[in-house]
Design a protein around this motif. Structure first.
Motif, PDB file in Angstrom:
ATOM      1  N   UNK A 196       0.788  -1.230   0.000  1.00 17.58           N
ATOM      2  CA  UNK A 196       0.000   0.000   0.000  1.00 17.58           C
ATOM      3  C   UNK A 196       0.816   1.275   0.000  1.00 17.58           C
ATOM      4  N   UNK A 197       2.150   1.179  -0.051  1.00 18.30           N
ATOM      5  CA  UNK A 197       2.980   2.395  -0.019  1.00 18.30           C
ATOM      6  C   UNK A 197       3.270   2.938  -1.420  1.00 18.30           C
ATOM      7  N   UNK A 198       2.720   2.290  -2.447  1.00 16.38           N
ATOM      8  CA  UNK A 198       2.761   2.789  -3.831  1.00 16.38           C
ATOM      9  C   UNK A 198       4.177   3.021  -4.350  1.00 16.38           C
ATOM     10  N   UNK A 199       5.100   2.165  -3.951  1.00 16.28           N
ATOM     11  CA  UNK A 199       6.463   2.247  -4.469  1.00 16.28           C
ATOM     12  C   UNK A 199       7.278   3.392  -3.939  1.00 16.28           C
ATOM     13  N   UNK A 200       6.807   4.070  -2.899  1.00 15.24           N
ATOM     14  CA  UNK A 200       7.531   5.227  -2.374  1.00 15.24           C
ATOM     15  C   UNK A 200       8.569   4.849  -1.320  1.00 15.24           C
ATOM     16  N   UNK A 201       8.477   3.642  -0.768  1.00 18.33           N
ATOM     17  CA  UNK A 201       9.415   3.212   0.275  1.00 18.33           C
ATOM     18  C   UNK A 201      10.366   2.127  -0.209  1.00 18.33           C
ATOM     19  N   UNK A 202      10.033   1.486  -1.291  1.00 18.36           N
ATOM     20  CA  UNK A 202      10.849   0.415  -1.845  1.00 18.36           C
ATOM     21  C   UNK A 202      10.096  -0.215  -2.992  1.00 18.36           C
ATOM     22  N   UNK A 203      10.807  -0.957  -3.837  1.00 21.02           N
ATOM     23  CA  UNK A 203      10.185  -1.606  -4.989  1.00 21.02           C
ATOM     24  C   UNK A 203      10.019  -3.085  -4.684  1.00 21.02           C
ATOM     25  N   UNK A 204       8.777  -3.552  -4.700  1.00 21.12           N
ATOM     26  CA  UNK A 204       8.487  -4.962  -4.463  1.00 21.12           C
ATOM     27  C   UNK A 204       8.986  -5.766  -5.659  1.00 21.12           C
ATOM     28  N   UNK A 205       9.779  -6.802  -5.399  1.00 23.28           N
ATOM     29  CA  UNK A 205      10.342  -7.605  -6.486  1.00 23.28           C
ATOM     30  C   UNK A 205       9.768  -9.021  -6.539  1.00 23.28           C
ATOM     31  N   UNK A 206       9.408  -9.578  -5.377  1.00 21.84           N
ATOM     32  CA  UNK A 206       8.775 -10.906  -5.322  1.00 21.84           C
ATOM     33  C   UNK A 206       7.765 -10.920  -4.186  1.00 21.84           C
ATOM     34  N   UNK A 207       6.872 -11.914  -4.217  1.00 21.09           N
ATOM     35  CA  UNK A 207       5.878 -12.007  -3.153  1.00 21.09           C
ATOM     36  C   UNK A 207       5.460 -13.456  -2.931  1.00 21.09           C
ATOM     37  N   UNK A 208       5.060 -13.744  -1.698  1.00 18.82           N
ATOM     38  CA  UNK A 208       4.469 -15.029  -1.330  1.00 18.82           C
ATOM     39  C   UNK A 208       3.009 -14.760  -0.991  1.00 18.82           C
ATOM     40  N   UNK A 209       2.113 -15.468  -1.675  1.00 22.26           N
ATOM     41  CA  UNK A 209       0.686 -15.228  -1.524  1.00 22.26           C
ATOM     42  C   UNK A 209      -0.017 -16.457  -0.954  1.00 22.26           C
ATOM     43  N   UNK A 210      -1.002 -16.226  -0.126  1.00 26.86           N
ATOM     44  CA  UNK A 210      -1.803 -17.302   0.454  1.00 26.86           C
ATOM     45  C   UNK A 210      -2.909 -17.701  -0.523  1.00 26.86           C
ATOM     46  N   UNK A 211      -2.968 -18.972  -0.863  1.00 30.50           N
ATOM     47  CA  UNK A 211      -4.023 -19.496  -1.714  1.00 30.50           C
ATOM     48  C   UNK A 211      -5.139 -20.096  -0.867  1.00 30.50           C
ATOM     49  N   UNK A 212      -6.264 -20.376  -1.504  1.00 31.92           N
ATOM     50  CA  UNK A 212      -7.407 -20.960  -0.824  1.00 31.92           C
ATOM     51  C   UNK A 212      -7.967 -22.108  -1.654  1.00 31.92           C
ATOM     52  N   UNK A 213      -8.659 -23.061  -1.011  1.00 32.20           N
ATOM     53  CA  UNK A 213      -9.298 -24.146  -1.788  1.00 32.20           C
ATOM     54  C   UNK A 213     -10.376 -23.581  -2.699  1.00 32.20           C
ATOM     55  N   UNK A 214     -10.537 -24.239  -3.836  1.00 31.46           N
ATOM     56  CA  UNK A 214     -11.579 -23.820  -4.764  1.00 31.46           C
ATOM     57  C   UNK A 214     -12.934 -24.302  -4.271  1.00 31.46           C
ATOM     58  N   UNK A 215     -13.927 -23.435  -4.362  1.00 30.07           N
ATOM     59  CA  UNK A 215     -15.290 -23.857  -4.068  1.00 30.07           C
ATOM     60  C   UNK A 215     -15.808 -24.722  -5.219  1.00 30.07           C
ATOM     61  N   UNK A 216     -16.704 -25.647  -4.886  1.00 27.14           N
ATOM     62  CA  UNK A 216     -17.250 -26.538  -5.899  1.00 27.14           C
ATOM     63  C   UNK A 216     -18.385 -25.891  -6.691  1.00 27.14           C
ATOM     64  N   UNK A 217     -19.025 -24.900  -6.100  1.00 29.61           N
ATOM     65  CA  UNK A 217     -20.177 -24.298  -6.766  1.00 29.61           C
ATOM     66  C   UNK A 217     -20.214 -22.793  -6.523  1.00 29.61           C
ATOM     67  N   UNK A 218     -20.558 -22.050  -7.560  1.00 30.02           N
ATOM     68  CA  UNK A 218     -20.740 -20.609  -7.462  1.00 30.02           C
ATOM     69  C   UNK A 218     -22.140 -20.261  -7.945  1.00 30.02           C
ATOM     70  N   UNK A 219     -22.865 -19.513  -7.134  1.00 34.25           N
ATOM     71  CA  UNK A 219     -24.239 -19.140  -7.463  1.00 34.25           C
ATOM     72  C   UNK A 219     -24.327 -17.622  -7.562  1.00 34.25           C
ATOM     73  N   UNK A 220     -24.956 -17.158  -8.616  1.00 29.02           N
ATOM     74  CA  UNK A 220     -25.012 -15.719  -8.899  1.00 29.02           C
ATOM     75  C   UNK A 220     -26.455 -15.294  -9.141  1.00 29.02           C
ATOM     76  N   UNK A 221     -26.804 -14.127  -8.626  1.00 28.88           N
ATOM     77  CA  UNK A 221     -28.150 -13.590  -8.846  1.00 28.88           C
ATOM     78  C   UNK A 221     -28.069 -12.095  -9.082  1.00 28.88           C
ATOM     79  N   UNK A 222     -28.925 -11.608  -9.964  1.00 33.94           N
ATOM     80  CA  UNK A 222     -29.085 -10.178 -10.207  1.00 33.94           C
ATOM     81  C   UNK A 222     -30.438  -9.768  -9.634  1.00 33.94           C
ATOM     82  N   UNK A 223     -30.422  -8.803  -8.744  1.00 31.56           N
ATOM     83  CA  UNK A 223     -31.623  -8.430  -8.011  1.00 31.56           C
ATOM     84  C   UNK A 223     -31.976  -6.968  -8.245  1.00 31.56           C
TER      85      UNK A 223
END
Length: 458
Positions: A196-223
């Protein structure tokens, strides 16, 4: 200057030190309305070590730099300013490692978000950060601006997904904090300095990200809904009954909804009548039939209560994509109409309607030919305010009016796109003097020569 060019070429090689007509116009500006400008040079390191060396050179020569990723920012942070050398991370791209047991992904900062999403899916995992610019934006930029996206309600901002990172300081020092563990309280959490420092304090070169299990079903509605209070009632009910499965809650004011359908002739209005508000809701679960029934039952309860006046449940992935195309239609709108102000802001949820109504009154009183549109995630306080006008010269005044009204309502001048150069002058409307003073202290400590993204944020 010749000595500087020679120094860059010794580190990067001639093909990766570009200047003059060799630099594509893509590097002159990001997606914001900040004035485009060609950088003095474009440097393209392909490793952390080379990035470190060119930063050391720039620091020793007091040469200001601007960091560039996917160039999809909306605050002018990646748009070059006078005398700046652009450092593009486009060659620092690729997934280094995926740990399916620890559910982590390690990647270079220049990797497009969509590449990471697709890599995670190969292990039946998901990177729960998603933006309309997924094919262009880079993960380093996402982290540097603490991007939000459409699944913040369940998973949080980009900050919540970062376990560790590597950053290069202004003097070339490499800070390797590539932690892969969820729990690690061994001293200061240094990665937070750069997120969130927008490159003003240092330049991010690599990252480790947390993944999550995939859900089996996605349901969508427009209301469809009649008033903003109904939106709040439905949101609170869905939070209680759908719990962590509620991953999307997108609200569109009628004006935005109608304009999108006007510029996307391939889309018909799914409803037979116009309504004041529209809600796109997404629910995910692991038991396909049970989750579908539960989702439908909660929608029905809200209709019975009178909060939802019409509901369309997606019966296929194509239906869901159509609903999301309406929500994501802002891209086409921006291309076809003369936008003068595109604001991404946050407000207390219960004040969002009051803010939109007061802003509309102010704009109508002070400007002619104004078309103001509203949409946003809402559940995470985020509102997008887009103002179109035939008079581009009104842009700065309209922006000022919006920012000042945000301060009056106790909101945040930026929700998920950063401060950059476009909102820097309004930072005091959302941060107090002590906070801004501490930001300056951090900047002075980590970048005493003020070469990194000079003139951004503070």
């Amino acid at each position: 200057m010749d000595n500087l060019v020679d120094a860059f070429e010794r580190v990067l090689g001639r093909p990766n030190v570009l200047f003059g007509k060799e630099i594509s116009a893509r590097h002159f500006s990001d997606w914001s309305l900040a004035p485009a400008l060609a950088p003095d040079f474009l440097l393209r390191p392909n490793s952390t070590e080379k990035l470190s060396k060119i930063l050391s050179i720039c620091n020793s020569r007091n040469q200001p730099v601007v960091v560039q990723g996917g160039m999809t920012g909306l605050a002018g942070g990646a748009t070059p300013q006078s005398r700046e050398v652009a450092i593009s991370l486009e060659l620092m791209s690729g997934v280094q490692e995926i740990d399916p047991v620890g559910m982590t992904l390690s990647a270079f900062a220049g990797t497009p978000l969509q590449v990471l999403q697709e890599a995670a899916m190969q292990y039946n995992l998901v990177l729960p950060l998603d933006l309309a610019a997924r094919g262009s934006c880079s993960i380093g930029g996402n982290i540097a601006t603490n991007a939000g996206g459409t699944e913040v309600l369940r998973y949080g901002m980009a900050r919540s997904l970062v376990l560790g990172l590597e950053a290069v300081l202004a003097d070339g020092t490499i800070v390797n904090s590539m932690n892969k563990m969820v729990k690690n309280n061994s001293g200061y959490d240094l990665k937070q300095l750069f997120i969130g420092s927008e490159g003003t304090l240092g330049i991010i070169s690599r990252a480790v990200l947390q993944l999550q299990p995939q859900f089996q079903a996605t349901h969508t509605a427009l209301c469809a809904l009649n008033d903003y209070q109904s939106i709040i009632e439905v949101l609170n009910a869905f939070k209680r009954c759908l719990g962590g499965g509620l991953t999307g809650f997108e609200v569109m004011w009628a004006g935005y909804y109608r304009r999108v359908l006007e510029v996307l002739p391939s889309l018909d209005d799914p409803f037979g009548h116009q309504h004041p508000f529209y809600l796109l809701v997404e629910y995910k679960g692991n038991r396909v039939e049970e989750s579908a029934e539960w989702f439908a039952s909660q929608l029905y309860h809200q209709m019975e209560a009178g909060f939802l006046v019409d509901v369309l449940v997606a019966k296929s992935q194509q239906d869901a994509q159509k609903f999301w195309r309406i929500r994501d239609g802002i891209g086409e709108l921006l291309n076809l109409k003369g936008v003068v102000s595109n604001q991404d802001i946050s407000l207390p949820i219960h004040l969002i309607e009051d803010f939109s109504q007061e802003l509309l009154m102010e704009l109508d009183d002070n400007y002619e030919g104004i078309d103001a549109l509203f949409f946003g995630h809402i559940a995470d306080n985020n509102l997008h305010t887009v103002v179109f006008s035939d008079r581009a010269e009104d842009g700065r005044a309209i922006e000022r009016d919006i920012m000042e009204l945000i301060g009056k309502f106790g909101g945040a001048i930026t929700a998920e796109h950063g401060v950059g150069v476009l909102k820097k002058d309004y930072l005091s409307l959302s941060r107090n003097d002590a906070e801004i003073a501490l930001m300056r202290t951090l900047k002075q400590a980590l970048d005493p020569g003020n070469i990194l993204n000079r003139g951004r944020v503070i």
